[in-house]
Structures are given as C-alpha cells and as structure tokens.
Design an enzyme around this catalytic site. Structure first.
Site, PDB file in Angstrom:
ATOM      1  N   HIS A 283       0.855  -1.189   0.000  1.00  0.00           N
ATOM      2  CA  HIS A 283       0.000   0.000   0.000  1.00  0.00           C
ATOM      3  C   HIS A 283       0.889   1.236   0.000  1.00  0.00           C
ATOM      4  CE1 HIS A 283      -4.234  -1.420   0.765  1.00  0.00           C
ATOM      5  NE2 HIS A 283      -3.554  -2.546   0.843  1.00  0.00           N
TER       6      HIS A 283
ATOM      7  N   CYS B 161      -7.801   3.332   2.455  1.00  0.00           N
ATOM      8  CA  CYS B 161      -8.404   2.844   3.681  1.00  0.00           C
ATOM      9  C   CYS B 161      -8.572   3.998   4.650  1.00  0.00           C
ATOM     10  CB  CYS B 161      -7.516   1.777   4.315  1.00  0.00           C
ATOM     11  SG  CYS B 161      -8.089   1.291   5.953  1.00  0.00           S
TER      12      CYS B 161
END
Lengths: 324, 324
Positions: free
Chosen positions: A219, A250
């Site tokens: 990520h 997120c």
C-alpha cells in the site's frame, strides 16, 4: 540490480479495493466494464469483489450479480475474497468465481484483535480449519497472506522476529497438513514498510519458506509504495498486487486527515517495470485507458500518475515548458 | 545499500513550483505563512518565488512583496528563480532574496527550442554570459541544472551521450572561466527517468564533473519519483529538490488528461530517508502540518501521502481495518 526479474506477474485488486471504500450504488454495468477493460490490458488475475457481510459492506452485496455480468476471457482468473464460511459458500455458489484456497495470517497481534476479534496466534490456528475446508472442497491451497507484515497503526513496526513467528507457523502448518504453499505474500497493510525492511523481510520469508514464491501486497499509504516495489524487484520479487489508477485506500489505515492511499498503482508499477526492462505482459496504453475509465466511473480525480501524464512517446507530443 | 548517505539535504521548491501553476490571487499573507512554516520544519533552502515576466506568469508578479513579507530565519536561504537580465535585476533589487549564481542547461535540443527559442548548444553558450554577469555581481557560481537530463516529451529519452555533451560543455566552461561547480543537478523535468537511468546518469555526471556534488531534481510525473529517489540514495546522492505536499505540477509536462505531477513530495521523501536511517534534519510532524497548511491554502486535496495518512506512532492510533 542483477537480481531484477526478467518478468513480473501483477494481480489486479482495484475492483475490490476500490469500490469497497466508495459509497454504495455504482452500477454493475460500470464495474463489469472496468473488469473487462482490465482483462483486455493483459492482466491475468483480477479480484472482482468480496463476499462479505452485506450489512457491513453493502458495496459488495451484489458481488454475485457482478460476477455474472462480466464477459469472461478464458485466460483470466476472476477471483473473490471471503472471510468466513458464509462468504465462502456464497462464492462457491457463484459459478463465475475462480475459487482459490487462500489463508490469512497477521503479524500484528493488536491488529488481528481489532480485525478478527482474536489475537494473531488464535487466528492462525483457525487457518487450520480453512486448510481442511479447502481440502473438502477440492481446492488446493494457492497462497497465504501475512497481513501487517511490516507493522500496524496500533503496534507500530512489527519486529522481524514476530514476523518470523507467523512464517514458522505457516511452515509447521504445511508439514502438519501435508501441503506446500505456492505463493506467500507479505502485505504492507498500512504502509509501514520501507526499502530496507522489504529486503530483510523478503529474505526472511524465503529462508523460512524456501519453496514458496514470495509476493508483495504493497500500500502506498505513506508514499513509499513504488520505492518498496523497486526494493522488492531488486530482490528478484516477481509477484505483486496492485490497483488500477491507485483505486482503493483505507479510511482507517492512516491517522485521520483524509484517509490513506490504497494499493500501489497498477499502471505506474507496470511503467516502472517496463522502463527497467522487466516484462509485465501488460499493454500500458490500455492500462492508462482503463485507469481513466475508473476515474470516470468514480467521478473524481484518482491518484495514479501515468494516467494523468500519459505514456511518453518519441515525437509529436505537446512540449513541456516547466523551467526546472 | 551500503552507499546510502548518512545525511541528505532537501531543498524546498513548493512555494515557487506550487503557486506558479495555480491561478493568481493567493494572498501574500498565506504564502508567507507557508514559507515560514517550512523554515520551521528544518528546511534550510526554500525557493520562494520566481522573478519572471508578470504578463506570462502573473502569479509571481508580487514576488518582491512576498519576499518582504516573510519573517526570516537567519539560518535559512530564501532563494528565487530568474531567467533573464530583467528578472535578475528585480531579484537583486529585492533585499531579502538569497542570490545564488545558477546556470541552466538543456540535454534536449527540442525542449530548449520550445522553452528558450534556441537550441541546447546556443543556450549553453549563453550561459557563458551569465558566468560573467554573476562575476560582475560578485556572485560565485553555486549550481548548474541540466534540464531534461533524462528526456523530454518531444524527443523522448535523451541518450547518455547527449547528456554527456551537456556535461562536457559545463566542464569546459569551468576551465575556460576559471570556476569549479559546487553542485550539479540532473533535472528529470518531465518524469522520464527510471531507477536504472538514474544510476547510470549519476555515474556519468560524476565521471565528467568529479569535483561537483551531484543532486537530483525529480518530478513524479509518471509515478517513479520515489523509486528514482531511492535509486539515487543507493548511489550516495545526498542532495534533492522537493515540494511540500507534492505542490506543483506542469500542465505541459504530460500529454494531456489533467496535467502532470510536480516535484517529489518533501515530507514523503523525508519519511523515506528517515525510515532508512538517513538523516534529513527535518521535523516530520511539522512537515505534515506545513503540507496540510498548503492544502488549506490551495483549497483542494493535494497529492502528498504522509500528510493524509500521518506519521506512524507506536501506540494509541486508530486501528486499521483493511482486510489485505
């Protein structure tokens, strides 16, 4: 740089990672069109959706209909994510889902408690049930993910020794249950990895699970995603998850202020590889077109870079005018 | 990784790079506050504005007033950019400007023609005049930039031999004019660099100008900025330009669709360095705060990553809940 692989395999996560964090209501037609466009880029594994609690994740409530709507290519695996028996059964009941035996482990105990309601060790023990469950379903174990393999927001960095504990458990599970893990993914779930840690932990994974192909699920939460991908490539890693247009993110992986970035960007990663002579088997222009389609569907500027700047060509482009 | 420097020097470009591409009208108070916040992060060189044609770049028409408005720190160099005699005179007439003798060269002939109205060779010859001009003004030559050192949108990749021609001209200029260049920057003006090219071209620059400290001015136009920064760090490069919050960008450096990304992001680069044990002398939290101030001033989401996800802490943060 001599360890650069000749070829890498990039698995697409955008359709699941991206739409699970957007508000519900994106049409099946749009999402199917995006999956079809991604398949036409040369991507051979695409995670389409997750079969999870529709009350908690209403965006994925129509996963079965989405799978049914996609015009399939025979050379592409259309995969799904599930977290419990109910989700697995829904996935199995959906003809188009490319089922795969996947196990999940957590290096961070605190993160596991918050995500699973139990600690990392107990959650690992429960994976034993999944091994049996997949065996009953005639599904060989294809891959295992170690989530928060670099750390999490609660514990901060997870030590290499703690990661090694998760990896050794997987090795013992292989021996006890009589299977050999084809693919082991280190997941930098909240973007705490950095290039030195990537190198050390890839080596660690290979030393404990020498027969497994080590992949990375990175990520870009804190901007180091592509640098971490380069560090992995330099270690010969040839297996990556990524999201078209950097779809995803997120809201809980950062500490507030606009949430955190998602997976590393598929087309930017492919560009990095191709520029260095590492084959991806992907059509960069089609990836850029698919990223722009994703942006039109989502309806706001997405954070991929190549999709906005374009693929450099030798001639005939508008000139640059920046001074430096 | 043994060539990682112990410490890097990051020069801030955001105030100029950022506001020169935004519509005019941002208040001097806001821009001065941003420069002051950046100085309080530990940044020791900040490019505040450019003295260029106010008809072409109205955003910078008030450069002198901006310099005058900033509360200065004695340990910070507040620099400016100029491209012609008129701009240089305006900069000299502005007391607060930290004048520096800077030369500009172009590896791409086509890019130079479009940017300067003359080819790279002629533009290089004209730098000879600047050397004399700076001598008259008692300004030692501090740095030279080779723009489009990796390529441009018109010619595509510029060959290493073409880059070497620019570098050799600089070496001959040093000999003929009797100066030694302290800093040589390779500028990836339109984001065509990749890690292998960074390594080769840094080596090339060091071989032709062995006494010069080689720095990089990287743009993240195509998403490889941080990977390129890592490649440079691994070569021992310890001098980088960067922009807070990834401020900047260039509507002409890509091929349409929303323009191109700007410099690599200051706080993300600093985070990369600090995570690998490379000292920056910067306060990461203050950098994040300054990036968020820049975002409030600009009034839209900026593309820095750490500014949105936050600096990881060991405890007490909201838990992550992403599945993978």
């Amino acid at each position: 740089m001599s360890d650069l692989p000749q070829r890498v395999e990039i698995h697409e996560e955008g359709p699941r990672e991206g739409f699970q964090i957007e508000p519900p209501g994106f049409s099946i037609a749009d999402r199917a069109a995006l999956v079809e466009a991604l398949a036409d880029c040369g991507l051979r594994q695409i995670q389409v959706a997750s079969f999870v609690n529709p009350k908690r994740v209403p965006q994925m409530a129509d996963a079965a209909e989405l799978f049914a709507a996609i015009r399939k290519r025979p050379d592409v695996r259309y995969t799904a994510l599930w977290l419990n028996e109910q989700g697995f059964e829904r996935a199995r009941a959906t003809a188009a889902v490319d089922l795969a035996g996947t196990l999940y482990f957590y290096a961070s105990d605190a993160f596991s408690r918050l995500n699973n309601g139990c600690g990392a060790a107990q959650h690992a023990q429960e994976q034993r049930r999944w091994v049996a469950r997949y065996r009953d379903a005639n599904l060989p174990i294809q891959s295992a993910y170690v989530m928060t393999a670099f750390g999490c927001n609660i514990e901060g960095e997870v030590s290499e020794e703690t990661l090694a504990t998760s990896l050794r458990f997987i090795a013992s599970l292989e021996q006890g249950e009589g299977f050999r893990l084809p693919k082991l993914y280190l997941a930098d779930t909240v973007g705490l990895g950095h290039p030195l840690a990537v190198r050390r932990r890839v080596d660690l994974a290979r030393s404990i699970l020498p027969h497994a192909r080590v992949g990375l699920h990175l990520h870009d939460t804190r901007g180091l995603g592509m640098a971490n991908a380069l560090a992995a490539l330099e270690q010969g890693v040839d297996l990556f998850d990524a999201s078209i247009a950097a779809l995803g993110g997120c809201p809980f992986c950062g500490n507030a202020h606009g949430g955190a970035a998602g997976n590393i960007c598929t087309e930017d990663l492919a560009f990095l590889c191709e520029q260095m002579g590492v084959a991806t088997g992907l059509d960069l222009q089609r990836l850029v077109d698919a990223a722009r389609l994703a942006e039109r569907i989502i309806g706001r500027r997405l954070e991929g870079k190549l999709m906005h700047s374009g693929i450099p060509q030798a001639r005939g482009q508008r000139a640059a005018r920046a001074v430096t």
